[in-house]
Each structure stands twice: as structure tokens, then as C-alpha cells.
Write a protein that holds these residues in place. Structure first.
Motif, PDB file in Angstrom:
ATOM      1  N   VAL A 184       0.880  -1.188   0.000  1.00 51.95           N
ATOM      2  CA  VAL A 184       0.000   0.000   0.000  1.00 51.95           C
ATOM      3  C   VAL A 184       0.908   1.226   0.000  1.00 51.95           C
ATOM      4  N   PRO A 185       0.387   2.395  -0.425  1.00 53.12           N
ATOM      5  CA  PRO A 185       1.266   3.566  -0.397  1.00 53.12           C
ATOM      6  C   PRO A 185       1.614   3.966   1.037  1.00 53.12           C
ATOM      7  N   ASP A 186       2.843   4.350   1.249  1.00 50.09           N
ATOM      8  CA  ASP A 186       3.219   5.030   2.492  1.00 50.09           C
ATOM      9  C   ASP A 186       3.322   6.491   2.100  1.00 50.09           C
ATOM     10  N   TYR A 187       2.278   7.223   2.453  1.00 50.16           N
ATOM     11  CA  TYR A 187       2.139   8.564   1.891  1.00 50.16           C
ATOM     12  C   TYR A 187       3.240   9.531   2.327  1.00 50.16           C
ATOM     13  N   ARG A 188       4.032   9.194   3.324  1.00 46.86           N
ATOM     14  CA  ARG A 188       5.101  10.128   3.706  1.00 46.86           C
ATOM     15  C   ARG A 188       6.059  10.370   2.544  1.00 46.86           C
ATOM     16  N   HIS A 189       6.169   9.375   1.628  1.00 46.33           N
ATOM     17  CA  HIS A 189       7.064   9.539   0.482  1.00 46.33           C
ATOM     18  C   HIS A 189       6.454  10.431  -0.600  1.00 46.33           C
ATOM     19  N   TRP A 190       5.171  10.708  -0.492  1.00 45.49           N
ATOM     20  CA  TRP A 190       4.461  11.451  -1.544  1.00 45.49           C
ATOM     21  C   TRP A 190       4.291  12.925  -1.193  1.00 45.49           C
ATOM     22  N   GLN A 191       4.950  13.381  -0.156  1.00 43.71           N
ATOM     23  CA  GLN A 191       4.715  14.748   0.318  1.00 43.71           C
ATOM     24  C   GLN A 191       5.985  15.303   0.965  1.00 43.71           C
ATOM     25  N   ILE A 192       5.959  16.571   1.338  1.00 42.43           N
ATOM     26  CA  ILE A 192       7.148  17.183   1.940  1.00 42.43           C
ATOM     27  C   ILE A 192       7.229  16.894   3.454  1.00 42.43           C
ATOM     28  N   PRO A 193       6.166  17.119   4.224  1.00 43.59           N
ATOM     29  CA  PRO A 193       6.303  16.833   5.668  1.00 43.59           C
ATOM     30  C   PRO A 193       6.307  15.324   5.940  1.00 43.59           C
ATOM     31  N   LEU A 194       6.629  14.961   7.143  1.00 44.01           N
ATOM     32  CA  LEU A 194       6.517  13.551   7.533  1.00 44.01           C
ATOM     33  C   LEU A 194       5.079  13.274   8.008  1.00 44.01           C
ATOM     34  N   GLY A 195       4.611  14.048   8.950  1.00 44.34           N
ATOM     35  CA  GLY A 195       3.287  13.812   9.523  1.00 44.34           C
ATOM     36  C   GLY A 195       2.171  14.227   8.572  1.00 44.34           C
ATOM     37  N   ARG A 196       1.022  13.614   8.758  1.00 46.68           N
ATOM     38  CA  ARG A 196      -0.145  13.971   7.934  1.00 46.68           C
ATOM     39  C   ARG A 196      -1.424  13.681   8.708  1.00 46.68           C
TER      40      ARG A 196
END
Ligand code: PLP
Length: 515
Positions: A341-353
Motif C-alpha cells: 500500500v502507499p506510504d504517503y510520507r514519500h508522496w509529500q514534503i512533511p513527515l506527519g499527515r
């Protein structure tokens, strides 16, 4: 605060919010405070001892509301639509309560999985090619970002990484700094200021290209710019095309631009922050012809799709360009189901979401596709109604075609008189609007912003404009002759961190807009 108090004040807050929304017309749309107003009213230290929440509640009306601009008032016509609905607010409430930090699937599977599902729902509603979907054939998919600005910056960085890798494979001796100093990105002279800013932040040159008489960037203009830049030894790598520009809601011709990007290996990102929501209605999809050439696409449901700030969705055809480019994977962030499944931290600038997909899910289920279409069509119709009132008046002209929920107009008497009209409207205070400036023309933008706007509200706004115009035109002979109003950001004066001018194309500095 214990659970009983939370229930009490939670109910009171929900009532307060519902009253605020339902009675918003009764409030002055724009605050009347001056800078520092709150400092004079609040103590300079946090309270030493706990205070009763009843006291805190009272201070909302007393201190906070006087300093609020009411974006959801039907009389607020600035910028673009700003979404807000009850289901969206409820989604944020639940997200705040769950309070997970969903940077990987394992930290709260529902947070990731609902985002995968809802961004696919939305992608299908907008008729995006299936390569952009998680359920599509490749590594594509959607992700929720905070803003369209963040998205364009992220896409520019991914494109920069892709081209640097490619060049280094061909010429391993070249240093990154040397490659970076030759990279050039493009956008229309009508692009949002966040697009120019992404180049400054990304330490690359960005050339603003002249749009045509309809404010649309055309293929020939890009082709010539690419040819010239290549002759100069530069390396074209990124285009941010705009569908629905901030100034006039103009559309770049992506059907012409796309094939050039494909041939030249230029990453085409599409910024459809505002107008993208309209693609939920088939009749507006003519503006997205050529979408198949885009690498990335972004739309802001927090603008024109009934969601409160912040929720901007970005779709990418090949997420590996993000995951590979920005993958920093310490052991404490890993989990056993990685890769499934996607680990969305790789798809964005911050770590937290945050768990933002909840509000998208709540809204989509409460309105359905048909409800969203109805809302978009209503706003477009209200804009047409306003355009008719303005044209029937006879003293105004439309400065660009009204295609969605934005009307650009001015007094026929010209820039200075129109500028005076805006200041009269703002002094009057019953409605709020902002100006824009393009090609020596100063004009006003009336955006249909609030969900609850009705035909009566639009007529009310027109009446305010009409009476203000009466006053201004009475004295129009005293207003000195027109002179160009220059409001643009001159990128030629800005240097990025490599000390390179952000825009070397000095011919394109005059046109612009306000945001
Ligand atoms: N792109 C366009 C066309 C816009 O109109 C705007 C804001 O109005 C933006 C980008 C920036 O949006 P955000 O605030 O989500 O960064």
C-alpha cells in the motif's frame, strides 16, 4: 475539561457554528480592525490558573469575530470560491479526535486506505485518465496535500530529480550544481504566484511565457521558448500549465502543449486549483483535452468542492518519481506491509499527515456526484446572471470571457475610474472584491464564493456596485487620465540559492495579477 464539559461545550459550539453559517449575511463581510487590534485586547501572558470555558466562549464574539473576514458570506467575492459544508466540518472534528499521524499505512491503516479510495473516487468523478488512479494499470494515484502551492513545488522537485538523474547517466562527470544552473522551467505569464515561487524554492530558472489574447498559453510559444533555450545551452525540464488562472480563469491549451512536452521530455504539471472541480460536469471537460500528456494534476476541493481548508488533491501517473526521489527510510518508520500500500510520507514534503480524507468522504457521501455537479452549475449560472446585470447596466464592460464562477469586468471609462470604484466599494463595506491587472487593463473580479449564494445575493452585490459606480461617475472628470497600474512581481530581481536569476526572460515582466 472533562467529558461532561466537552459534551456541553461541544454541543454549544456546534450550535454556534450552525448559527454563524445560517446568519452570516448579518455580519459585516470584512473586519474593521487595524493591525495590532488583538494585542490591545488580550493579556500579554497566558493565564496562570485554569479559566472557565464559559468565559472563553464569550470572548469568541467579543475579541475574535471582530477580526474575521467572512469568506463564507455570499457578499464575499474575493479570490476564488472557498469550500465549506457541514459534513466537511464534521470530518475535521472526527479527524481531530482520532488525531493520528498517518505517515505510513501502519500508523493507522484507515487513514491511508480511505485516502486511496476517495482520491480514486474523485479522480473518476473528474474523468482523469486511469493512469492517475490507484486502481489503474501502473504506479499512479492520488494524494491529499495541504495546498496547490505545495504540490507544484513537490512536482518541480520530482521533475528536477528525474532530469538530473538522466543527465548524470549520460554525463557522469557533470556536477549537480552545473546541471541545476542550466535547468529551465516554464509557465504562462498568467500563472499563480505560487508557481513562480516554486522555481525560487527549487533553485531553477522559470520563464514566464506570453499568453495569447485569451490569456491562454499556446503550443507555438512554448516550442519557440524551448528552441531558444536549448540554443543557449539550457535544459528545459518542467512546465506548469494552468487550467483556470487566478486572474481571469483562463485555460492553457494543453492539447498543444502536451505533445511538445512529450517530445522534449518536459514534465507537464497541471495546476487546476480552482477550475478543476468543474470537470465533475461533463460540459466543462473540453478544457481538459490533452490531460493524457500530464505527469501530474492538481485540484483544490478546498476551493470549489465544498471542503473547508485545507485539502488539495494531487494525482501522479508514476508515483515512483516521488518515492524514489525523496525516500529517506530510517528503521523506526518501517513496517512489515511496506510495498503493498502507499506510504504517503514519500508522496509529500512533511513527515506527519492528518486524516483529511474523512472530510472528503463525508462530503462526497452527503452530496453525491449529482450534488457536487448541482453546486458547480449553480455558481456558474450565478456568475452568468451577474454578467448580464453588469452588461445591461451599460456603463461596464467584461474584460475576459465568463466561463465558470468568476466575472472580470470594469467601468468603460478605464483604469483609474475602475480603481476608484473598487475603493468606493471597499469603503462602503457591504461586499468584498479584489482587483487584477493584465495587459495595461485594471479590472475587478467578482467570484461567486459561498455555497449559499442565491440570485437575490447576486442582485444585492450588483446594487452595491451600481450605487458606488453612480457616486464615482459623478466625479469621474476629476479623476486624472489613465496611466498603467503596475502590480506584477518582477522575478528578474529575485535570485535563487544558486545566485541565478529566477526569470531571465525580461520581455514578460509586465503582465500579472494580484495573488
Ligand atoms: N493555482 C491557482 C490557479 C490559484 O488560483 C491558487 C490560489 O488562488 C493557487 C494555485 C494556490 O492555491 P493554494 O492556496 O492551495 O496553494
Amino acid at each position: 475539561m472533562d467529558a461532561e464539559e466537552f459534551r456541553k461545550y461541544g454541543r454549544k459550539m456546534v450550535d454556534y457554528i450552525a448559527d454563524y453559517m445560517e446568519n452570516i449575511r448579518e455580519r459585516d463581510v470584512v473586519h474593521k480592525v487595524t493591525p495590532g487590534y488583538l494585542k490591545k485586547l488580550l493579556p500579554s501572558e497566558a493565564p496562570e490558573n485554569p479559566e472557565d470555558f464559559e468565559e472563553v466562549f464569550k470572548d469568541i464574539e467579543k475579541f475574535i469575530m471582530p477580526g474575521v473576514t467572512h469568506w463564507h458570506s455570499p457578499y464575499f467575492h474575493g479570490y476564488f470560491a472557498a469550500g465549506n459544508t457541514y459534513p466537511s466540518i464534521l470530518g475535521d472534528m472526527l479527524s481531530d479526535a482520532i488525531g493520528c499521524i498517518g505517515f505510513s499505512w501502519a500508523t493507522s491503516p484507515a487513514c491511508t486506505e480511505l485516502e486511496v479510495i476517495t482520491t480514486d473516487w474523485l479522480g473518476k468523478m473528474l474523468a482523469l485518465p486511469e493512469e492517475f488512479l490507484h486502481c489503474g494499470p501502473g504506479d499512479g494515484g492520488g494524494v491529499i496535500q495541504s495546498t496547490a502551492s505545495e504540490t507544484v513545488f513537490l512536482c518541480l522537485l520530482a521533475a528536477r530529480n528525474k532530469i538530473v538523474d538522466k543527465i548524470k547517466k549520460e554525463k557522469p562527470d557533470l556536477e549537480d550544481k552545473e546541471i541545476l544552473s542550466k535547468l529551465v522551467a516554464y509557465c504562462t505569464d498568467q500563472a499563480n504566484s505560487s508557481v513562480h515561487r516554486s522555481a525560487l524554492l527549487g533553485a531553477v530558472k522559470m520563464h514566464k511565457l506570453d499568453s495569447d489574447s485569451n490569456f491562454s498559453l499556446r503550443g507555438d510559444t512554448l516550442r519557440k521558448a524551448v528552441e531558444n533555450d536549448k540554443k543557449e545551452g539550457l535544459i528545459p525540464f518542467f512546465l506548469c500549465a494552468s487550467l483556470g488562472t487566478t486572474g481571469t480563469c483562463a485555460f492553457d491549451n494543453i492539447e498543444e502543449l502536451g505533445p511538445i512536452c512529450e517530445k522534449e521530455d518536459i514534465w507537464m504539471h497541471i495546476d487546476a486549483a480552482y477550475a478543476g472541480s468543474a470537470f465533475v460536469c461533463p460540459e466543462y471537460r473540453k478544457y481538459m483535452k490533452g490531460i493524457e500528456y500530464a505527469e501530474t494534476f492538481s485540484v483544490n476541493p478546498h476551493k470549489w468542492m465544498l471542503i473547508n481548508f485545507d485539502l488539495s488533491v494531487m494525482w501522479i501517473k508514476n508515483s515512483l518519481y516521488l518515492v524514489d526521489a525523496f525516500n529517506v527510510d530510517p528503521i523506526y518508520l518501517r513496517h512489515t506491509n511496506e510495498g503493498k500500500v502507499p506510504d504517503y510520507r514519500h508522496w509529500q514534503i512533511p513527515l506527519g499527515r492528518r486524516f483529511r480524507s474523512l472530510k472528503l468522504w463525508f462530503m462526497l457521501r452527503s452530496y453525491g456526484v449529482s450534488g457536487v455537479q448541482k453546486y458547480i452549475r449553480k455558481h456558474c449560472q450565478l456568475a452568468k446572471d451577474f454578467e448580464k446585470l453588469i452588461l445591461d447596466d451599460g456603463r461596464f464592460e467584461i474584460t475576459s470571457e465568463t466561463v465558470m464562477g468568476l466575472v472580470c469586468f470594469r467601468l468603460k471609462k478605464g483604469n483609474k475610474v475602475t480603481e476608484k470604484l473598487l475603493s468606493e466599494i471597499l469603503d462602503d463595506g457591504r461586499i468584498y472584491m479584489i482587483p487584477a491587472f493584465s495587459r495595461d487593463t485594471y479590472f475587478l473580479r467578482l467570484a461567486v464564493v459561498a455555497e449559499r449564494t442565491t440570485s437575490d445575493d447576486i442582485r444585492y452585490s450588483y446594487e452595491v456596485i451600481r450605487t458606488c459606480a453612480d457616486k464615482v461617475l459623478q466625479h469621474s472628470e476629476e479623476i486624472t487620465a489613465d496611466e498603467p497600474v503596475v502590480v506584477d512581481i518582477d522575478l528578474s530581481r529575485k535570485k535563487n540559492i544558486l545566485g541565478v536569476n529566477a526569470d531571465t526572460n525580461s520581455a514578460n515582466h509586465v503582465n500579472g495579477h494580484t495573488t
